[in-house]
Design an enzyme around this catalytic site. Structure first.
Site, mmCIF file in Angstrom:
data_model
loop_
_atom_site.group_PDB
_atom_site.id
_atom_site.type_symbol
_atom_site.label_atom_id
_atom_site.label_comp_id
_atom_site.label_asym_id
_atom_site.label_seq_id
_atom_site.Cartn_x
_atom_site.Cartn_y
_atom_site.Cartn_z
ATOM 1 N N GLU A 1 0.832 -1.209 0.000
ATOM 2 C CA GLU A 1 0.000 0.000 0.000
ATOM 3 C C GLU A 1 0.871 1.265 0.000
ATOM 4 O OE1 GLU A 1 -2.393 -1.590 3.337
ATOM 5 O OE2 GLU A 1 -4.130 -1.049 2.115
ATOM 6 N N GLU B 1 -4.056 -9.408 3.679
ATOM 7 C CA GLU B 1 -4.824 -9.066 4.877
ATOM 8 C C GLU B 1 -6.012 -9.984 5.110
ATOM 9 O OE1 GLU B 1 -3.563 -6.921 2.745
ATOM 10 O OE2 GLU B 1 -2.865 -5.109 3.765
#
Ligand code: 3HC
Ligand code: NAI
Length: 697
Positions: free
Chosen positions: A105, A125
């Site tokens: 990210e 995740e």
């Protein structure tokens, strides 16, 4: 700057380097350090572009998972990523290792990305029960398209650099082997070409189609068996057609919902437990040499273990009873590779070459004269095992580890028939052994620490999860299985339908119920072991297996017979209930004088859970498992326990040990022998502690 983030300059290129071993997790200190460095870069008139890089083995591998559930400290990762993207001068992320989760990210917040060839990027995740919460669900679809983003975010898979380049996730691959130099060179080239800031947030996510999201949601619901995060990940990616700030807001709401759910705590527990389970007293011993192994028996297990060993790069010699059985053993090994060949993971020629170079099947025990470790996987009878171990003792070199794959038998008794009990351990694999990830490493009374460490090394080489077990009937997994199977059988005798029990257990999150599993394993195995043990069975114990004996007598032993609890005549793997089973159960109930009663699914699961937890508490209390987390790992990796519940011990803590003990005490009134509360459970409830408290003790 801080200890973990440095700001330096290479001419007119600023280098922001993160140094937070082992994986440069984005802890609070790293986030703060990066924010300070970015602000310095913005105000540094000499710096024309910046490179973000990780020191050591990897670019940032994600947020710091150990901070989850604690009060968040600013700057938060999403803000940091926004700040990177908002920079007025170009920012390059130079990737290597595993830029995962928050690491990717950060890279997507940067304006450009260059990677070393062996880099693997991903947003895993989902496996922690959350979603990429620092813009990943909004920025990945913008660079790679919606479909690719859905695939990566719901599977969490690691994507190799070449594929990442093809998908537009990275802009270039650099093979200099020096991420810092690669980033600086890339930034210089950008400046030379007059390229500058390119914000991911300004891009449009290609491939938005409402029907696509509905299809993915339906697929995820089916596949995830109760786990929330895969479905919610789809919802988050769906918001990527909104302007970035709105999409990020939606991502945050959904992230928070998942973060606050007990599934997140359970999956994070499983993540750390998977790593902690290898921390055993013997881990400090140096493992013995492990290059060539012997396998005795080429049946179901021997052939599976051989395939697992070959995949791990080990040389294998398989010894069978005679030449014909050895040839069958080799065929069994080949069969285990068939699907790899079919799926194109290896060619037939590669398989032939692998077997020619590293595999030998023989009936000559003399072929074991140069092996480092032997795994015996012959019939489950003490007499046969003893005979085999006596032979091994005569031919296997001194110092080699001698292991048995026995499911239930006493390793100390097996060790005692050799001159070297210190070299004997148990290595209990699970079927199919080349696929199932659990390996119970059984430590006998006299097993030497370095023999045990070699068992763990084998687990590591085979990419399996090794769990240390003491010696008892069934070790950790089969002993606990025996207890909840018995609870299920007792419920059937008392009035529950095996089909409703299977359904309740599936709804809890297991891939299959106990009676489906019985059909898969073969009901003959249980029958034969009951018959062998009948002599030692205490007549005061409730048997609860009469209907299973009747099924065996009728030949309804499961999938391999085409008939068991289910009818496999149309499909070898699944089918409708066998209509003969319920009448047979009713007959058994009559014989026992039982008036059947109703069982709700809720009661079924209360009993199933109580039987599991009670036996597991005995297993920990007796020191058979080192810690509760070891039981959790056995259950998840060997028995299909839903990972998102964290394992039976973590789940018990979540439900409340007092509630489970109260259930056991209630059931104890009906059957005080089976439902005897585990002393450890009583002790924990009385002292107000949890199983989790024992994991760090
Ligand atoms: N946070 C905290 N600790 C971490 C960590 C993380 N993200 N990743 C790894 N660790 C720890 C491990 O617990 C282990 O600690 P130990 O040595 O005390 O047992 C140590 O780092 C080394 O890890 P491994 O043994 O797993 O090392 P490998 O080399 O085998 O694997 C890896 C490296 C592929 C990076 C693997 O550790 C991994 O998959 N890590 C998790 C990656 C991940 O899930 N990232 C996403 C995090 S969530 C997130 O980013 C949220 C964001 O979207 C907001
Ligand atoms: P199997 O019956 O499929 O294979 C046993 C093999 O051992 C046969 O091929 C037989 O020819 C060979 N054999 C017997 N005596 C021998 C000897 N003296 N020398 C060389 N070879 C000999 O049995 P399976 O299922 O592979 O089980 C083997 C062991 O693994 C048993 O101890 C069992 O309890 C254990 N186990 C089985 C699991 C399963 O799901 N099948 C799971 C985990 C452990």
């Amino acid at each position: 700057m801080s200890d973990v983030v440095t700001y330096t300059r290479d001419g007119d290129i600023a280098v922001i380097a993160v140094n937070n071993p082992p994986v440069n997790a984005l802890s609070h200190a790293v986030r703060k350090g990066m924010q300070d460095a970015l602000r310095k870069f913005e105000s540094d008139p000499e710096a024309k572009a910046a490179v973000i890089v990780g020191e050591g083995r990897t670019f940032m591998a994600g947020a710091d998972i150990s901070e989850f559930g604690k009060p968040p400290q600013e700057p938060w990762l999403p803000e940091l990523v926004n700040e990177i993207e908002a920079c007025s001068k170009p920012v390059v992320a130079s990737l290597h290792g595993t830029p995962l989760g928050g690491g990717l990210e950060v890279a997507l917040g940067a304006h450009w990305r260059v990677a070393q060839p062996d880099t693997r990027v991903g947003l895993p995740e989902v496996h922690l029960g959350i979603l990429p919460g620092a813009g990943g669900t909004q920025r990945l679809p913008r660079v790679a398209g919606v479909e690719a983003a859905l695939d990566m975010i719901t599977s969490g898979r690691h994507v190799p650099a070449a594929e990442a380049l093809e998908k537009g996730i990275i802009d270039a691959i650099d093979d200099s082997g020096d991420p810092r130099a690669a980033g600086v060179a890339f930034a210089r080239k950008l400046l030379a070409e007059g390229k500058g800031v390119r914000r991911t947030g300004d891009m449009t996510a290609a491939g938005h189609d409402p029907a696509l999201f509905d299809a993915w949601r339906a697929e995820m619901k089916k596949k995830s068996r109760g786990q929330l995060s895969p479905v919610v990940c789809v919802d988050a990616v769906e918001a990527s057609n909104l302007p970035l700030p709105e999409g990020l807001k939606r991502e945050r709401e959904l992230f928070q919902k998942l973060h606050d759910d007990p599934q997140r705590a359970a999956l994070v527990h499983a993540f750390f437990a998977e790593r902690a389970v290898a921390k055993v007293p013997e881990a400090s011993a140096t493992p013995r040499k492990l290059e060539k192994i012997g396998i005795i028996g080429g049946g179901t297990m021997g052939a599976g273990i051989a395939a697992a060993a070959l995949q791990a790069g080990l040389k294998v010699v398989m010894v069978e009873r005679d030449a014909e059985a050895a040839a069958r053993g080799e065929q069994n090994v080949r069969r285990n590779f068939a699907s790899s060949v079919k799926k194109g993971r290896m060619t037939q020629e590669q398989l032939d070459a692998l077997l020619a170079a590293n595999f030998q099947a023989t009936d000559d025990y003399g072929a074991l004269s140069d092996v480092d470790l032997v795994i015996e996987a012959v019939f489950e009878t003490m007499a046969v095992k003893k005979e085999v171990f006596a032979k091994l003792d005569a031919v296997v070199p001194e110092g080699a580890v001698l292991a048995s794959n026995t499911s239930y038998l006493n390793i100390d008794e097996i060790a005692a028939c050799t001159r070297r009990p210190q070299d004997v351990i148990g290595l209990h694999f699970f079927s199919p052994a080349h696929i199932m990830r659990l390996l119970e490493v059984i430590v006998g009374e006299k097993s030497a620490p370095d023999a045990v460490a070699t068992g763990f090394l084998l687990a590591k080489k085979m990419k399996k999860v090794g769990v240390r077990c003491g010696v008892c009937d069934g070790f950790i997994g089969n002993r606990i299985l025996g207890s909840y199977m018995k609870a299920a059988n007792m419920m059937v005798e008392d009035g529950a339908s095996p089909y409703v029990i299977d359904e309740a257990v599936r709804e809890f999150g297991y891939p299959m119920g106990p009676f489906q599993m019985g059909d898969l394993a073969g009901l003959d195995i249980g029958y034969l072991s009951r018959r062998d043990r009948d002599a030692t069975r205490d007549p005061a114990d409730r048997y609860a297996a009469g209907f299973l004996d009747r099924m065996y007598e009728k030949g309804w032993i499961g999938q391999k017979a085409g008939m068991g609890f289910y009818d496999y005549s149309q499909n070898p793997r699944s089918g409708p209930p066998n209509p003969g089973v319920m009448p047979l159960i009713e007959e058994e109930r009559k014989k026992l004088g039982i008036t059947p009663r109703e069982f709700s699914k809720e009661e079924i699961m209360r009993r199933y859970v109580a039987a599991t937890v009670n036996e597991a508490a005995k297993v920990v209390g007796e020191g058979i498992a080192l810690r509760p987390l070891d039981v959790d790992m056995v259950s998840i990796f060997g028995y299909g326990y839903p990972r998102w519940r964290g394992g039976p011990m973590h789940y018990a803590d979540h439900v409340g040990l007092d509630r489970i003990l109260a259930d056991i005490r209630e059931f104890e009134k009906e059957d005080p022998r089976f439902w005897k509360p585990a002393p450890l459970l009583v002790e924990l409830v009385e002292s107000g502690r949890k199983f989790g408290d024992l994991n760090n003790a």
